[in-house]
Design an enzyme around this catalytic site. Structure first.
Site, PDB file in Angstrom:
ATOM      1  N   ARG A   1       0.776  -1.267  -0.120  1.00 42.55           N
ATOM      2  CA  ARG A   1      -0.162  -0.120   0.026  1.00 42.55           C
ATOM      3  C   ARG A   1       1.035   1.182   0.075  1.00 42.55           C
ATOM      4  NH1 ARG A   1      -4.426   1.755   3.680  1.00 42.55           N
ATOM      5  NH2 ARG A   1      -4.433   3.225   1.835  1.00 42.55           N
TER       6      ARG A   1
ATOM      7  N   ASP B   1      -3.145  -1.025   8.768  1.00 40.53           N
ATOM      8  CA  ASP B   1      -2.059  -0.133   9.165  1.00 40.53           C
ATOM      9  C   ASP B   1      -1.407  -0.611  10.280  1.00 40.53           C
ATOM     10  OD1 ASP B   1      -2.706   1.662   7.330  1.00 40.53           O
ATOM     11  OD2 ASP B   1      -4.288   2.654   8.549  1.00 40.53           O
TER      12      ASP B   1
ATOM     13  N   GLU C   1      -3.479  14.573   5.094  1.00 34.42           N
ATOM     14  CA  GLU C   1      -2.349  14.226   4.235  1.00 34.42           C
ATOM     15  C   GLU C   1      -2.411  15.429   3.042  1.00 34.42           C
ATOM     16  OE1 GLU C   1      -2.376   9.404   4.835  1.00 34.42           O
ATOM     17  OE2 GLU C   1      -4.121  10.359   3.775  1.00 34.42           O
TER      18      GLU C   1
ATOM     19  N   ARG D   1      -6.066  16.384   2.121  1.00 36.61           N
ATOM     20  CA  ARG D   1      -7.263  15.729   2.667  1.00 36.61           C
ATOM     21  C   ARG D   1      -7.925  16.455   3.599  1.00 36.61           C
ATOM     22  NH1 ARG D   1      -6.610   9.351   4.846  1.00 36.61           N
ATOM     23  NH2 ARG D   1      -8.643   9.171   5.801  1.00 36.61           N
TER      24      ARG D   1
ATOM     25  N   ARG E   1     -14.167   5.270  -1.669  1.00 34.96           N
ATOM     26  CA  ARG E   1     -12.777   5.661  -2.433  1.00 34.96           C
ATOM     27  C   ARG E   1     -12.839   4.950  -3.899  1.00 34.96           C
ATOM     28  NH1 ARG E   1      -8.311   4.908   2.597  1.00 34.96           N
ATOM     29  NH2 ARG E   1      -8.587   7.064   3.485  1.00 34.96           N
TER      30      ARG E   1
ATOM     31  N   TYR F   1      -5.183   5.453  -2.609  1.00 32.54           N
ATOM     32  CA  TYR F   1      -3.702   6.575  -2.407  1.00 32.54           C
ATOM     33  C   TYR F   1      -3.135   6.397  -3.794  1.00 32.54           C
ATOM     34  CZ  TYR F   1      -4.013   7.079   2.670  1.00 32.54           C
ATOM     35  OH  TYR F   1      -4.563   7.532   3.933  1.00 32.54           O
TER      36      TYR F   1
END
Length: 762
Positions: free
Chosen positions: A293, A318, A595, A611, A673, A713
């Site tokens: 990622r 994460d 971000e 963001r 997303r 992303y």
């Protein structure tokens, strides 16, 4: 062996050990409820079919008679199924909702009686229906709507199979989200998919576009011959109670049905005739990670293109988890890539390919005890040709959610040093610090101890390096077992079994390279400026920025975000990365994930796009080299979810339509997303001064795929030939249904003419 050959071999090796049951108990209707789709037509068909279940006695008797006859026919045919290809059909155009019968094709009776086999087909969809059957076999009579097999796709890029003989008998499903493409380079495109039903190994496997996607193992193996009363073979839909359900519209390029189970290698090759984008990092590569990622992509002043990403070993979770930072480079403009290296890695937990569960329970399991690096940022100092790699450093068992408030540093005699705790000390006292030359001092006595650290923060006692046992992690059912091995690794202050332990918060890690990543400097922890009131201070992943003109020319900047006295911040260096200063860019404390990425205006002023938690991308401007920033201004014409998504924005070196230009990449949807777009913004000099000197006209927008396709992303880079490189996550990384997907980090190239040719003004 070339890179492509190594990738194919790696996929084959990973395939050999891949055992991943997915959604075994879920019907396609259940999956449809989990999706946000435009499939209202599909739902209506299903509702109609369910209403018809209440048929009268005469219809039920007729269905029963057909069922018995169908079973006898299947049993007779299965005894004489020939080896090899049973059916082949090419170039079938299908109007949505019509379907296409294969009942009169030679071999149809054998297909209805298959006990195992392989189905390979290529298709191009022009439909936006939520679920679309490509190929089906089933019982179409009244009261038997749950007796069918089909291979289907979704309008969000998923692929799956469903094998049912009413739920009370058996109902097997297998699916993989974010697996196929609808649009590429502005055109509807073909995908090639395959199903292998292997009776000998009691296993079904799905393939698409050169990749093994998913595996279902069932001791009670079933296939088409086990469905009662099969009476049709259909392309472009599933016949349920005389109607076409899950309608497909488009073209079936070709379909081949085999009576035998082809090998994984044959199916990877057969489906690989259609591929879109490249995996710079992929499951089975030398990183020994299955999941990647957080892309970073940068073209250096020498023309070399470099990339970085999280190599995530504990699924796509994460931190807290086991995560290293992978790095690769291309010396031919992104056509080929080096084998990845791991310039930022920890060894406290073993690096290995492991398939993370995707069921409703197992998908939530995380590695608990590992240290990790997460979220890379690449930056070049074009004056020194030095490249920098930054990432967040998380000590053992720490992520942003459970990081402790504080910097992890202590001030002694006016200087800040990393603070440590002796593992046997009572309470949470951090009474030691790492001083000059790595020597650990006892702060109570202000005297050196016999301990020190090296450039990696590994521990030594006198001149003997200390070690600890490496951990392994394995599943027992849905329980993850983390256990010590017999392997000794260097003891590190960020490991859970270290005798000296770092403060449990996040840190900003940096390495630099003067040879384009062939070798790297020692590890540098640069976040001594983190406010003591801050729970976390982390990088905005992607790339940093060097100012090229104006009074701050040469300054290096890296975007940061936090949850203390500011959401957005930056660190900058005026001495080529030797020292860094932190500045807060706002006074917001809501904790939104700000971000951000930076671009430069013609006079050296800066605009940053970030963001937000407000369904939009925001713009802020600095006219003093990033030391102070304007209030946020929402970017018009681009919508995001309430939780937002990281974005990418870069300067383009040549004028577009005669004006300076910037290029931005982001999802453009409020319900997930997805709907990835690339925008081109033309920079206009307004004639004003200060922060209003420049405005940006977002003139062109380009759809990377269709609106329901996942897009998370991303990172853009201008390639040496002027094309735009895009490294992005081709899935919805926020969706709990799309956790732990392999090979979703794609690299693609687009010319400026492509990005402006189909685009519409915003």
């Amino acid at each position: 062996m070339g890179r492509i050959g190594k990738k194919a071999m790696a996929i084959a090796l990973v395939s050999a050990v891949m055992v991943t049951p997915l959604n075994v108990c879920a019907t396609v209707e259940n999956q449809e409820q989990q999706q946000v789709t435009q499939g209202a037509e599909d739902i209506a068909v299903i509702d109609d079919a369910q209403e018809t279940v209440a048929a009268d006695e005469a219809q039920a008797d007729e269905a029963a008679a057909i069922t018995v006859e169908g079973r006898e026919t299947a049993e007779e045919s299965s005894a004489s199924i020939p080896e090899g290809i049973l059916m082949e059909k090419n170039n079938v155009d299908i109007a949505e909702g019509q379907g296409y019968s294969l009942d009169q094709e030679a071999g149809a009776k054998y297909v209805k009686a298959m006990t195992q086999g392989t189905i390979i087909l290529s298709y191009k969809s022009t439909s936006e229906n939520g679920i679309q059957s490509l190929f089906s076999v089933g019982n179409s009579t009244a009261g038997n709507q749950d007796r069918h097999f089909h291979i289907y796709i979704t309008n969000s890029g998923g692929i799956g199979i469903e094998l049912r003989n009413t739920d009370g008998v058996f109902n097997y499903t297998l699916d993989r989200p974010a697996s196929v493409r609808a649009l590429y380079k502005g055109e509807r495109v073909f995908n090639t998919v395959a199903l292998k039903a292997d009776a000998a190994n009691k296993q079904c496997r799905l393939f698409a576009n050169g990749e093994l996607l998913a595996t279902l193992d069932k001791d009670a193996f079933k296939f088409i011959s086990d469905i009662t009363g099969v009476d049709n073979v259909t392309l472009g839909g599933t016949k349920r109670q005389g109607k076409i359900a899950y309608p497909f519209g488009g073209t079936i390029g070709d379909i081949k049905v085999y009576s035998n189970a082809l090998s994984d290698e044959e199916l990877i090759q057969a489906t690989g005739v259609t591929t879109y984008g490249e995996n710079i990092f992929y499951a089975g590569d030398v990183t020994e990670s299955n999941y990647f990622r957080i892309p970073s992509l940068l073209t250096l002043s020498t023309g070399t293109v470099i990339s970085a990403a999280d190599a995530r070993y504990g699924g796509t979770h994460d931190s807290k988890s086991k995560i290293n930072i992978a790095f690769a480079k291309s010396t031919d403009g992104g056509n080929t890539w080096s084998e990845p290296t791991l310039p930022l890695k920890f060894d406290d937990y073993i690096a290995k390919n492991i398939d993370w569960p995707r069921d409703s329970v197992g998908k939530n399991v995380q590695i608990q005890g590992s240290a990790s690096y997460i979220d890379p940022v690449l930056l070049e100092d074009k004056l020194t040709k030095r490249i920098f790699l930054f990432a967040d450093l998380m000590p053992a068992g720490i992520g942003s959610s459970n990081a402790s408030v504080g910097s992890g540093f202590k001030e002694v005699n006016g200087k800040k040093y990393l603070k440590l705790r002796w593992h046997k000390d009572a309470g949470r006292a951090y009474d030691y610090t790492i001083r000059e030359k790595g020597v650990i001092y006892n702060d109570a006595t202000n005297q050196p101890t016999e301990f020190r650290v090296d450039g990696e923060y590994n521990l030594y006692q006198h001149d003997t390096n200390l070690t600890c046992k490496q951990y392994d992690y394995n599943f027992s059912g849905n329980n993850l077992i983390e256990s010590k091995t017999d392997v000794d690794v260097n003891m590190n202050i960020f490991y859970k079994n270290s005798v000296f332990k770092a403060f449990p918060t996040n840190y900003l890690a940096m390495r630099y390279s003067d040879d384009e990543g062939a070798s790297w400097s020692d590890l540098d922890i640069v976040s001594s400026f983190k406010p003591e009131v801050s729970k976390f201070l982390v990088v905005g992943p992607g790339i940093g920025k060097q100012i090229s003109t104006g009074e701050n020319a040469g300054r290096l900047l890296v975007p940061l975000y936090s949850k203390s006295s500011a959401e957005l911040g930056f660190m900058y260096s005026d001495d080529h990365g030797d020292n860094w200063t932190y500045v807060e860019a706002d006074n917001l404390t809501g904790g939104a994930t700000a971000e951000a990425q930076i671009v430069e205006m013609p006079d050296g002023s800066l605009k940053t796009y970030l963001r937000t938690g407000s369904n939009c991308i925001a713009e802020v401007t600095s006219i003093d080299g990033g030391e102070t920033w304007s209030d946020r201004v929402p970017l018009q014409g681009i919508s995001t979810t309430s939780y937002g998504t990281q974005l990418s924005v870069i300067n383009y070196s040549q004028p577009i339509d005669g004006k300076p230009a910037i290029i931005l990449s982001s999802p453009n949807a409020t319900n997930g997303r997805k709907n990835g777009k690339i925008w081109i913004g033309l920079v206009n000099d307004t004639g004003n001064t200060g922060i209003d000197k420049y405005s940006v006209e977002w003139k062109y927008s380009y759809a990377v795929d269709t609106p329901q396709m996942g897009y998370s992303y991303s990172c853009l880079a201008e390639l040496p030939d002027g094309q735009v490189g895009l490294l992005y996550e081709k899935y919805d990384s926020w969706s709990r249904n799309e956790l732990h997907l392999k090979d979703i980090l794609k690299f693609e190239k687009y010319s400026i003419s492509e990005l402006t040719g189909q685009a519409s003004g915003n």
